[in-house]
Scaffold this motif. Sequence first.
Motif, mmCIF file in Angstrom:
data_model
loop_
_atom_site.group_PDB
_atom_site.id
_atom_site.type_symbol
_atom_site.label_atom_id
_atom_site.label_comp_id
_atom_site.label_asym_id
_atom_site.label_seq_id
_atom_site.Cartn_x
_atom_site.Cartn_y
_atom_site.Cartn_z
ATOM 1 N N SER A 43 0.835 -1.215 0.000
ATOM 2 C CA SER A 43 0.000 0.000 0.000
ATOM 3 C C SER A 43 0.862 1.254 0.000
ATOM 4 N N ILE A 44 1.928 1.236 0.803
ATOM 5 C CA ILE A 44 2.843 2.387 0.845
ATOM 6 C C ILE A 44 3.480 2.580 -0.527
ATOM 7 N N SER A 45 3.902 1.496 -1.150
ATOM 8 C CA SER A 45 4.516 1.562 -2.478
ATOM 9 C C SER A 45 3.549 2.178 -3.501
ATOM 10 N N LYS A 46 2.292 1.764 -3.432
ATOM 11 C CA LYS A 46 1.282 2.285 -4.370
ATOM 12 C C LYS A 46 1.002 3.769 -4.116
ATOM 13 N N ILE A 47 1.002 4.171 -2.849
ATOM 14 C CA ILE A 47 0.793 5.585 -2.522
ATOM 15 C C ILE A 47 1.960 6.410 -3.047
ATOM 16 N N GLU A 48 3.188 5.950 -2.777
ATOM 17 C CA GLU A 48 4.375 6.698 -3.192
ATOM 18 C C GLU A 48 4.490 6.812 -4.700
ATOM 19 N N SER A 49 4.045 5.797 -5.423
ATOM 20 C CA SER A 49 4.132 5.833 -6.888
ATOM 21 C C SER A 49 2.957 6.577 -7.523
ATOM 22 N N GLY A 50 1.989 6.999 -6.688
ATOM 23 C CA GLY A 50 0.846 7.749 -7.209
ATOM 24 C C GLY A 50 -0.269 6.886 -7.765
ATOM 25 N N ARG A 51 -0.185 5.558 -7.583
ATOM 26 C CA ARG A 51 -1.226 4.661 -8.088
ATOM 27 C C ARG A 51 -2.430 4.608 -7.161
ATOM 28 N N VAL A 52 -2.223 4.976 -5.882
ATOM 29 C CA VAL A 52 -3.306 4.998 -4.901
ATOM 30 C C VAL A 52 -3.277 6.340 -4.189
ATOM 31 N N ILE A 53 -4.446 6.946 -4.013
ATOM 32 C CA ILE A 53 -4.558 8.203 -3.274
ATOM 33 C C ILE A 53 -5.009 7.861 -1.858
ATOM 34 N N PRO A 54 -4.233 8.228 -0.838
ATOM 35 C CA PRO A 54 -4.638 7.877 0.528
ATOM 36 C C PRO A 54 -5.854 8.686 0.977
ATOM 37 N N SER A 55 -6.668 8.078 1.836
ATOM 38 C CA SER A 55 -7.791 8.808 2.430
ATOM 39 C C SER A 55 -7.230 9.881 3.358
ATOM 40 N N VAL A 56 -8.046 10.825 3.759
ATOM 41 C CA VAL A 56 -7.585 11.885 4.663
ATOM 42 C C VAL A 56 -7.094 11.300 5.996
ATOM 43 N N PRO A 57 -7.839 10.351 6.616
ATOM 44 C CA PRO A 57 -7.318 9.767 7.861
ATOM 45 C C PRO A 57 -5.977 9.044 7.661
ATOM 46 N N MET A 58 -5.834 8.324 6.522
ATOM 47 C CA MET A 58 -4.569 7.631 6.243
ATOM 48 C C MET A 58 -3.447 8.646 6.031
ATOM 49 N N LEU A 59 -3.738 9.727 5.316
ATOM 50 C CA LEU A 59 -2.729 10.767 5.090
ATOM 51 C C LEU A 59 -2.273 11.360 6.422
ATOM 52 N N GLN A 60 -3.220 11.589 7.322
ATOM 53 C CA GLN A 60 -2.880 12.137 8.642
ATOM 54 C C GLN A 60 -1.973 11.166 9.402
ATOM 55 N N ARG A 61 -2.286 9.857 9.337
ATOM 56 C CA ARG A 61 -1.445 8.854 10.012
ATOM 57 C C ARG A 61 -0.039 8.828 9.406
#
Length: 196
Positions: A43-61
Motif C-alpha cells: 500500500s505504501i509503495s502504491k501511494i508513493e508511486s501515485g497509483r493509490v490516493i490515501p484517504s484523509v485519515p490515512m494521510l494524517q497517520r
Amino acid sequence: MAGDSSKQKSNDLQIGARVKHARILAGIRMRELAEKVGCTESSISKIESGRVIPSVPMLQRLVEALDRDLASFFGADISSPGIIQRAGQRTVTTTDPIRGGNGVSYERLVPFGAGNLLEGNIHVVEPGGSKEDMITHQGETLGFVIEGQIELTIDATTYSLSAGDSFFFKNHLTNSYRNTGTIPARVIWVNTPQVH
C-alpha cells in the motif's frame, strides 16, 4: 468524470512524491512506515508511486508517523512560483541522518519542507571532509564545483574535479566525494527527488 478531476487534483499535490521524500528524509523503510500506520508495504509503495490516493485519515497517520505536520508536509504555499533567499539567510544543515561522512555542511537553496520535488544545496566540504552515499533511488543529480577541489566517485569510477567543472549522474548509482584540496570546496548539488 468527477473521479478524474479528483485524481488530477491529487496528482497536482504530488502526495505520493511528498510521502516518499519525507520517508527517505526520515531514514525509514517502506516496511517500517507500513507498520507504523497499520497497512501493508504494498500500500505504501502504491501511494508513493501515485497509483493509490490515501484517504484523509490515512494521510494524517502517514504525516504523523513521519514526524511531520500537514503544514510542513504541503509547504506554506504550494502554488507559489518561488521563494527568494538572500545571501547569508539560507538554512545550513551540518548532518545528514541517512548518509555517512564528515566535514560536510549543506546550505539549502530550496527551503526545507516546502514540498518541492527538486532539491538544491551548496555542499561545503572542509579539507579532508567526505560524504558517502550508498543509498540508491530513482532520480537524477547534477553538480557544479564553485571553488576548491573534490574527488568524486560514481559507482567504481573516480574523477578529480576543480572549480568550474560539472557532473551529472542517475541516482541508481552509488556515489561519494572527498575534498582533496587545502581550502573548503563549495559544490552546487541539485537532485530530484529531495533526499536531504
